[in-house]
Design an enzyme around this catalytic site. Structure first.
Site, mmCIF file in Angstrom:
data_model
loop_
_atom_site.group_PDB
_atom_site.id
_atom_site.type_symbol
_atom_site.label_atom_id
_atom_site.label_comp_id
_atom_site.label_asym_id
_atom_site.label_seq_id
_atom_site.Cartn_x
_atom_site.Cartn_y
_atom_site.Cartn_z
ATOM 1 N N GLU A 1 29.039 -30.932 -11.439
ATOM 2 C CA GLU A 1 27.617 -30.397 -11.233
ATOM 3 C C GLU A 1 27.910 -29.059 -10.412
ATOM 4 O OE1 GLU A 1 25.115 -34.285 -11.008
ATOM 5 O OE2 GLU A 1 25.554 -33.652 -9.126
ATOM 6 N N CYS B 1 18.019 -38.402 -7.498
ATOM 7 C CA CYS B 1 17.950 -37.660 -6.311
ATOM 8 C C CYS B 1 16.998 -36.490 -6.849
ATOM 9 C CB CYS B 1 19.200 -36.976 -5.997
ATOM 10 S SG CYS B 1 20.167 -36.192 -7.422
#
Length: 668
Positions: free
Chosen positions: A323, A414
């Site tokens: 990421e 998240c």
């Protein structure tokens, strides 16, 4: 009255404890801004009535709440996947608290108190709060290590959990005036100050945000230990031994933003969300301490990100593996990651950079992210989400970790809960204030109640933004008031696609910005991207700004290899995309010659009301026998990027070839 009292309490606490430095420019609290805007108010209401309840329901159904119950009982087995799952409850409480601050709800207030009781019972006597260990200390989560903190740099997320809890507790205290959650946070923060610091345990937190949270607690309590610990955590970066010459970002420390001290860093590196939280904290600490090296570092990093690592729709984090940010100009489309949390972090950081420097370029980037790469992460229903935000989806290929359709929840959730906490706070990004006047940063219908030079002033906005560029501001001081009104003239209205040479508009801008005061065209000085109007304001003085809402073709720097020979489409702050639903089931066969002309058409019954762009382009068709191809003229419709994937699964693209350069032949 309660919220006004709380603001006075915050100010009084800080002055008692002798704080003198802070951001020279302060945001006007969202509780002082009342929106009447259809675009944003509807999203805030959907967040209140759909996103937040769904998040709480999923926290209960997935076992996230149960983890806290078991931690209190010291019995059971951690029943979710990740040790940071605690934060989904914290973030949803934060969003719910922001919602409560402007929309009182006794039922929600009572529910939050019940959750806070559960959280308090899970906290250990010395303040430690981390269900992945407390449930069964002899058999903690595999990421957690055998003892507290020993894997904090890697994946335990103990301090990350604390950071989100601090942020939520601050929001709850601000909204309600209650100390029940704040006391839990302070107890945990006091444990951290006893555990970490000079002569104590040292660590560079593996996933940053505890630094931001500690600053918020410092602002509330005035306890300098919290600010000092936030700075201590930042200063621990770059002290760990790594394989410096390794190309692996985990091995060389770049993934963790830990390869070198922050004051020696020159570029945005590693996990994009962690980076945004770190840089936001560095800005906070720089503002509160006057650390010039911190300030110089984040200036350099910002220039690198905006000049070399920003997607055209404001997304960041190009690389799915980890990421992460990619190398300079590494901005692929088919494998673009663009995590929703990273877009949210980008908003946090750019707001702080604006407060440090007072330059509109930071709000330009904030606006680009907010209107495009951030709200694309939540469906129009408020209950479906993207973790990643694609730039191109083809029928022939899709990268396994990237998404072509929305999900209601994720194993790592998240992003949905981060959306829940960001959306209610949007009114807090509209206005800001310095010693000599007021900044208008975002164009959202509504009113704000300010105090300028000790005089009450109401500022009213009326517009139909982002669909139209006509802006009307009514200034209503209680008595004649002398101050500067700074209205942001967006970069895109000044022929600037982004505040760097990474992207640019093709051709010339036909119209210019026009500004009127009380009906008369007025010249103005442009300072750091703001039209500055300095006058003695009287009740009902009106300022009109006309922003040119032209459809513009965007091209990328020649250094962005994935976008060569292609164009993107922008109108106002919005980036547009083509979606399968409007274009005969395909978008990967569209060619947009540079001379393509688009006509804006508002469609109130489409995607909750959007301005679509309609034009004539070229389509590449394959013959029925698959032996030849040809181009035909075809109508093309593009929609705002944020609205894609609300009508099913299919092709989508942001960048369009302007001409045929080559043809890939697929064989099976």
């Amino acid at each position: 009255m309660k919220r006004t009292f709380l603001l006075v309490v915050f100010s009084g606490m800080l002055s008692v404890y002798g704080q003198q430095r802070d951001y020279a420019i302060q945001a006007i609290p969202f509780t002082s801004v009342k929106l009447t805007d259809q675009f944003w108010q509807s999203r805030i209401e959907t967040n209140r009535t759909a996103t937040i309840p769904a998040s709480f329901e999923r926290c209960e159904n997935t076992g996230r709440v149960k983890n806290f119950v078991m931690a209190a009982e010291k019995s059971g087995k951690f029943c979710t996947t990740f040790p940071f799952d605690d934060t989904d409850i914290y973030k949803t409480i934060e969003g719910a608290s922001y919602s409560l601050a402007v929309h009182p709800d006794k039922k929600l207030d009572k529910y939050l108190d019940s959750l806070i009781v559960i959280i308090s019972k899970a906290q250990e006597p010395d303040g430690y709060l981390y269900t992945a260990r407390t449930i069964d200390p002899q058999h903690p989560h595999s990421w957690s290590g055998d003892e507290r903190w020993v894997k904090e740099h890697d994946n335990s997320h103990e301090l990350y959990n604390s950071g989100h809890m601090f942020e939520a507790a601050a929001a709850h205290f601000f909204a309600t005036g209650k100390r029940n959650f704040l006391n839990i946070a302070v107890k945990n923060a006091d444990l951290l100050t006893r555990t970490f610091g000079p002569g104590k345990r040292s660590v560079a937190p593996g996933h940053e945000i505890v630094e931001m949270g500690l600053v918020k607690l410092y602002r509330i309590t005035g306890k300098k230990d919290y600010l000092e610990l936030a700075k201590f955590f930042i200063d621990q970066r770059g002290k760990r031994e790594y394989k410096k010459k390794s190309g692996n970002s985990w091995e060389n420390g770049n993934y963790w933003q830990d390869a070198r001290p922050i004051t020696q860093e020159n570029e945005a590196l590693g996990h994009a969300v962690r980076a945004m939280y770190l840089y936001s904290a560095v800005a906070d600490v720089a503002a509160l301490t006057g650390d010039k090296e911190y300030l110089q570092a984040i200036d350099r990093i910002w220039n690198n990100m905006v000049g070399r690592k920003l997607y055209v729709q404001g997304g960041i984090g190009a690389v799915p593996d980890g990421e992460q940010f990619g190398a300079d100009y590494e901005l692929p489309n088919e494998t673009a990651y663009n995590e929703t949390c990273a877009a949210i972090g980008n908003v946090y950081w750019n707001q702080r950079m604006f407060q440090l420097h007072g330059d509109a370029k930071y709000i330009d980037v904030l606006e680009k992210s907010l209107y495009n790469g951030l709200i694309s992460g939540v469906g129009l229903d408020g209950k479906s989400f993207f973790y990643t935000n694609a730039m191109q989806v083809k029928n022939t290929f899709h990268y396994p970790r990237l998404e072509a359709e929305r999900s209601g929840w994720f194993e790592c959730s998240c992003c949905p809960t981060n959306v829940a906490r960001l959306i209610p706070s949007v009114p807090g990004y509209v206005y800001a204030q310095s010693e000599d006047g007021v900044y208008v940063n975002l164009f959202i219908n509504g009113s704000a109640n300010l105090v300028v030079n000790k005089k009450p002033v109401q500022l009213i906005q009326q517009n139909n933004y982002p669909w139209e560029g006509g802006l009307l501001f009514t200034v209503k001081p209680k008595s004649t008031a002398d101050f500067k009104l700074r209205i942001r003239i967006p970069g895109w209205a000044r022929n600037e696609a982004v505040p760097s040479d990474l992207y640019s508009f093709q051709g010339s801008q036909l119209a210019s910005v026009v500004l009127k005061v009380n009906g008369e065209v007025t010249s103005y000085s442009l300072e750091k991207g703001y039209a500055v109007i300095n006058r003695k304001w009287k009740d009902n003085d009106k300022v009109e700004v006309s922003l040119p809402m032209e459809v513009r073709m965007v091209k990328a720097s020649e250094k962005v290899k994935d976008d060569q020979g292609k164009v993107a489409i922008q109108r106002g702050p919005l980036i547009y995309c083509a979606e399968w639903k409007d274009n005969d089931g395909r978008t990967s066969n569209i060619i947009l010659p540079e001379e393509t002309v688009f006509k804006p058409v508002f469609q109130k019954d489409l995607l909750n009301g959007v301005t679509v762009l309609k034009g004539e382009a070229l389509g590449v068709n394959v013959s029925a026998d698959g032996k030849s191809i040809h181009t035909v003229n075809k109508p093309v419709t593009v929609i705002p990027y944020y609205a894609w994937a609300n009508r099913g699964k299919g092709e989508m693209t942001v960048w369009f070839p302007a001409r045929v350069k080559e043809v890939d032949l697929l064989t099976k």
